[in-house]
Motif scaffolding. Structure first.
Motif, PDB file in Angstrom:
ATOM      1  N   LEU A   1     -51.045  14.771   7.433  1.00 56.09           N
ATOM      2  CA  LEU A   1     -50.682  14.727   8.849  1.00 56.09           C
ATOM      3  C   LEU A   1     -51.922  14.514   9.705  1.00 56.09           C
ATOM      4  O   LEU A   1     -52.992  15.047   9.407  1.00 56.09           O
ATOM      5  CB  LEU A   1     -49.987  16.034   9.266  1.00 56.09           C
ATOM      6  N   SER A   2     -51.756  13.753  10.780  1.00 54.63           N
ATOM      7  CA  SER A   2     -52.891  13.473  11.663  1.00 54.63           C
ATOM      8  C   SER A   2     -52.403  13.331  13.096  1.00 54.63           C
ATOM      9  O   SER A   2     -51.218  13.064  13.350  1.00 54.63           O
ATOM     10  CB  SER A   2     -53.593  12.185  11.241  1.00 54.63           C
ATOM     11  N   LEU A   3     -53.329  13.475  14.025  1.00 55.37           N
ATOM     12  CA  LEU A   3     -53.003  13.305  15.437  1.00 55.37           C
ATOM     13  C   LEU A   3     -52.500  11.883  15.697  1.00 55.37           C
ATOM     14  O   LEU A   3     -51.545  11.683  16.460  1.00 55.37           O
ATOM     15  CB  LEU A   3     -54.231  13.601  16.298  1.00 55.37           C
ATOM     16  N   ASP A   4     -53.109  10.899  15.057  1.00 59.47           N
ATOM     17  CA  ASP A   4     -52.683   9.509  15.254  1.00 59.47           C
ATOM     18  C   ASP A   4     -51.247   9.289  14.786  1.00 59.47           C
ATOM     19  O   ASP A   4     -50.481   8.540  15.420  1.00 59.47           O
ATOM     20  CB  ASP A   4     -53.611   8.555  14.495  1.00 59.47           C
ATOM     21  N   LEU A   5     -50.856   9.955  13.700  1.00 59.92           N
ATOM     22  CA  LEU A   5     -49.488   9.813  13.203  1.00 59.92           C
ATOM     23  C   LEU A   5     -48.495  10.364  14.223  1.00 59.92           C
ATOM     24  O   LEU A   5     -47.475   9.728  14.526  1.00 59.92           O
ATOM     25  CB  LEU A   5     -49.330  10.546  11.869  1.00 59.92           C
ATOM     26  N   PHE A   6     -48.791  11.549  14.763  1.00 56.13           N
ATOM     27  CA  PHE A   6     -47.915  12.137  15.774  1.00 56.13           C
ATOM     28  C   PHE A   6     -47.853  11.250  17.018  1.00 56.13           C
ATOM     29  O   PHE A   6     -46.776  11.027  17.591  1.00 56.13           O
ATOM     30  CB  PHE A   6     -48.402  13.537  16.156  1.00 56.13           C
ATOM     31  N   ARG A   7     -49.007  10.744  17.433  1.00 54.85           N
ATOM     32  CA  ARG A   7     -49.029   9.880  18.622  1.00 54.85           C
ATOM     33  C   ARG A   7     -48.250   8.594  18.396  1.00 54.85           C
ATOM     34  O   ARG A   7     -47.541   8.129  19.292  1.00 54.85           O
ATOM     35  CB  ARG A   7     -50.479   9.559  18.993  1.00 54.85           C
TER      36      ARG A   7
ATOM     37  N   ALA B   1     -41.501  19.880  19.393  1.00 53.84           N
ATOM     38  CA  ALA B   1     -41.048  20.157  18.028  1.00 53.84           C
ATOM     39  C   ALA B   1     -42.179  19.988  17.024  1.00 53.84           C
ATOM     40  O   ALA B   1     -42.408  20.858  16.171  1.00 53.84           O
ATOM     41  CB  ALA B   1     -39.875  19.246  17.671  1.00 53.84           C
ATOM     42  N   VAL B   2     -42.916  18.865  17.107  1.00 54.67           N
ATOM     43  CA  VAL B   2     -43.974  18.640  16.112  1.00 54.67           C
ATOM     44  C   VAL B   2     -45.205  19.503  16.391  1.00 54.67           C
ATOM     45  O   VAL B   2     -45.905  19.889  15.453  1.00 54.67           O
ATOM     46  CB  VAL B   2     -44.356  17.145  16.010  1.00 54.67           C
ATOM     47  N   ARG B   3     -45.458  19.841  17.652  1.00 51.74           N
ATOM     48  CA  ARG B   3     -46.580  20.747  17.936  1.00 51.74           C
ATOM     49  C   ARG B   3     -46.300  22.123  17.346  1.00 51.74           C
ATOM     50  O   ARG B   3     -47.192  22.758  16.770  1.00 51.74           O
ATOM     51  CB  ARG B   3     -46.817  20.867  19.448  1.00 51.74           C
TER      52      ARG B   3
ATOM     53  N   GLY C   1     -48.540  23.596  14.326  1.00 52.73           N
ATOM     54  CA  GLY C   1     -49.253  24.850  14.540  1.00 52.73           C
ATOM     55  C   GLY C   1     -48.888  25.898  13.512  1.00 52.73           C
ATOM     56  O   GLY C   1     -49.754  26.599  12.973  1.00 52.73           O
ATOM     57  N   TRP C   2     -47.592  26.002  13.222  1.00 61.43           N
ATOM     58  CA  TRP C   2     -47.143  26.951  12.196  1.00 61.43           C
ATOM     59  C   TRP C   2     -47.717  26.563  10.843  1.00 61.43           C
ATOM     60  O   TRP C   2     -48.178  27.425  10.079  1.00 61.43           O
ATOM     61  CB  TRP C   2     -45.623  26.958  12.146  1.00 61.43           C
TER      62      TRP C   2
ATOM     63  N   ALA D   1     -57.304  23.419  10.593  1.00 57.90           N
ATOM     64  CA  ALA D   1     -57.182  22.559  11.755  1.00 57.90           C
ATOM     65  C   ALA D   1     -55.738  22.136  11.992  1.00 57.90           C
ATOM     66  O   ALA D   1     -55.012  21.812  11.048  1.00 57.90           O
ATOM     67  CB  ALA D   1     -58.072  21.335  11.569  1.00 57.90           C
ATOM     68  N   ASP D   2     -55.338  22.145  13.246  1.00 55.32           N
ATOM     69  CA  ASP D   2     -53.993  21.762  13.643  1.00 55.32           C
ATOM     70  C   ASP D   2     -54.060  20.358  14.244  1.00 55.32           C
ATOM     71  O   ASP D   2     -54.536  20.181  15.372  1.00 55.32           O
ATOM     72  CB  ASP D   2     -53.466  22.763  14.670  1.00 55.32           C
ATOM     73  N   PRO D   3     -53.585  19.320  13.533  1.00 57.29           N
ATOM     74  CA  PRO D   3     -53.728  17.949  14.024  1.00 57.29           C
ATOM     75  C   PRO D   3     -52.947  17.649  15.296  1.00 57.29           C
ATOM     76  O   PRO D   3     -53.260  16.709  16.014  1.00 57.29           O
ATOM     77  CB  PRO D   3     -53.218  17.093  12.859  1.00 57.29           C
ATOM     78  N   ALA D   4     -51.927  18.468  15.597  1.00 58.41           N
ATOM     79  CA  ALA D   4     -51.115  18.213  16.791  1.00 58.41           C
ATOM     80  C   ALA D   4     -51.555  19.043  17.987  1.00 58.41           C
ATOM     81  O   ALA D   4     -50.915  18.998  19.042  1.00 58.41           O
ATOM     82  CB  ALA D   4     -49.642  18.478  16.493  1.00 58.41           C
ATOM     83  N   ALA D   5     -52.658  19.774  17.836  1.00 60.63           N
ATOM     84  CA  ALA D   5     -53.084  20.670  18.918  1.00 60.63           C
ATOM     85  C   ALA D   5     -53.352  19.916  20.217  1.00 60.63           C
ATOM     86  O   ALA D   5     -53.127  20.439  21.311  1.00 60.63           O
ATOM     87  CB  ALA D   5     -54.332  21.446  18.492  1.00 60.63           C
ATOM     88  N   ARG D   6     -53.838  18.678  20.110  1.00 58.66           N
ATOM     89  CA  ARG D   6     -54.163  17.904  21.305  1.00 58.66           C
ATOM     90  C   ARG D   6     -53.093  16.867  21.653  1.00 58.66           C
ATOM     91  O   ARG D   6     -53.328  15.977  22.467  1.00 58.66           O
ATOM     92  CB  ARG D   6     -55.523  17.219  21.124  1.00 58.66           C
TER      93      ARG D   6
END
Length: 307
Positions: free
Chosen positions: A50-56, A78-80, A84-85, A100-105
């Motif tokens: 999982l990565s921030l780019d994937l969520f974005r 939902a994904v944040r 985080g969990w 590290a939480d990739p969706a934190a930002r």
């Protein structure tokens, strides 16, 4: 860990440890299932990928599909929450708690602020008069439908709270309902004499006719004797509101919005309305003060000769 297994674990966490309602967990399940499919199409099947780019990218795809901002905001939440969990869970393979939480930002567009749809008192009266006429011949389903609309409007409750009512949750002496709202929080809500009359007739005439071995303690019963479902309530309300003037949603929440606005129009205290609706934040209830103001201004524009 496998992404699907992690999502299942998160949903159990929401239901068991956080006490989220079935309806809320179902909404999270739907959003996260869509994210799983998006991730799988890009070769991502494990939580370590999982990565921030994937969520974005997932949110961007939704924006390209012209999804509403409110939908994108819900997907982002939902994904944040899941990410985080996942980052904090000690069960995550190969990752320590606090990883590290990739969706934190991750950020999503703020939802558009539309005033909720509210129908007039005359429209409510006309709607209920029509239902009462249908129920004059003693049809159990028609008598039940009167109770559905009376309680949604009189008590301002959510559709899930309505369908979750048991017979013992109705206090006919004190004219109150005991309902279980979001987060399994219980509250007591008042209702009026017209609703009491409708409930009394339903319990005396209609419920015994609808009841079967599968009815249990449920207050409102469907045609086959089981607990009345939320979909049936949505269909009923939508059929009643479809011909009324005005745009916006035509579901049970419209009656909740209407009840809150009419309470404030009648001089009810904002905090009292907050308690009735079961809002955790007063800010959520304050939207109805804006609705009342808009209705007042519209009345002024129509009625005043120098408006």
């Amino acid at each position: 860990m496998n992404l699907r297994l992690a999502v299942d674990g998160y949903l159990r966490h929401l239901a068991v440890e956080r006490g989220y309602s079935q309806q809320t967990v179902r909404a999270y399940r739907s959003d996260l299932a869509q994210f799983e499919r998006f991730a799988a199409a890009r070769g991502v099947t494990g939580t370590d990928e999982l990565s921030l780019d994937l969520f974005r990218d997932w949110l961007w795809e939704g924006a390209q599909q012209e999804l509403a901002k409110a939908t994108l905001a819900r997907r982002s939440a939902a994904v944040r929450g899941f990410s985080g969990w996942n980052a904090q869970s000690s069960d995550v393979a190969g990752a320590a708690p606090g990883a590290a939480d990739p969706a934190a930002r991750l950020r999503a567009p703020k939802a558009d602020k539309h005033l909720p749809r509210v129908i007039t008192r005359a429209q409510i009266d006309s709607l209920l008069d029509g239902l009462a006429a249908r129920a004059e011949d003693g049809d159990p389903g028609a008598i039940r439908d009167v109770v559905v609309i009376e309680l949604l409007y009189a008590a301002g409750i959510r559709v899930s709270e309505l369908t979750g009512l048991d017979v013992d949750d109705v206090d006919v002496e004190r004219l109150t309902l005991r309902v279980v709202g979001k987060g399994d929080k219980e509250r007591v809500v008042p209702f009026g004499v017209p609703a009491l009359r409708a409930v009394g007739r339903y319990l005396a005439v209609a419920r015994p006719a609808l009841a079967t071995e599968r009815s249990g303690p449920a207050l409102l019963l469907g045609a086959r004797g089981g607990r009345l479902g939320t979909r049936a309530v949505y269909q009923l309300v939508a059929s009643l509101l479809v011909d009324l003037p005005g745009g916006g949603p035509a579901g049970p929440h419209t009656l909740r919005h209407t009840a809150a606005t009419h309470l404030l129009d009648g001089g009810a205290d904002l905090r009292a309305v907050q308690e009735i609706l079961g809002h955790a934040s007063l800010g959520t209830t304050q939207i109805y003060t804006h609705v009342s103001s808009e209705r007042l201004k519209e009345t002024y524009r129509i009625a005043h000769p120098r408006a």
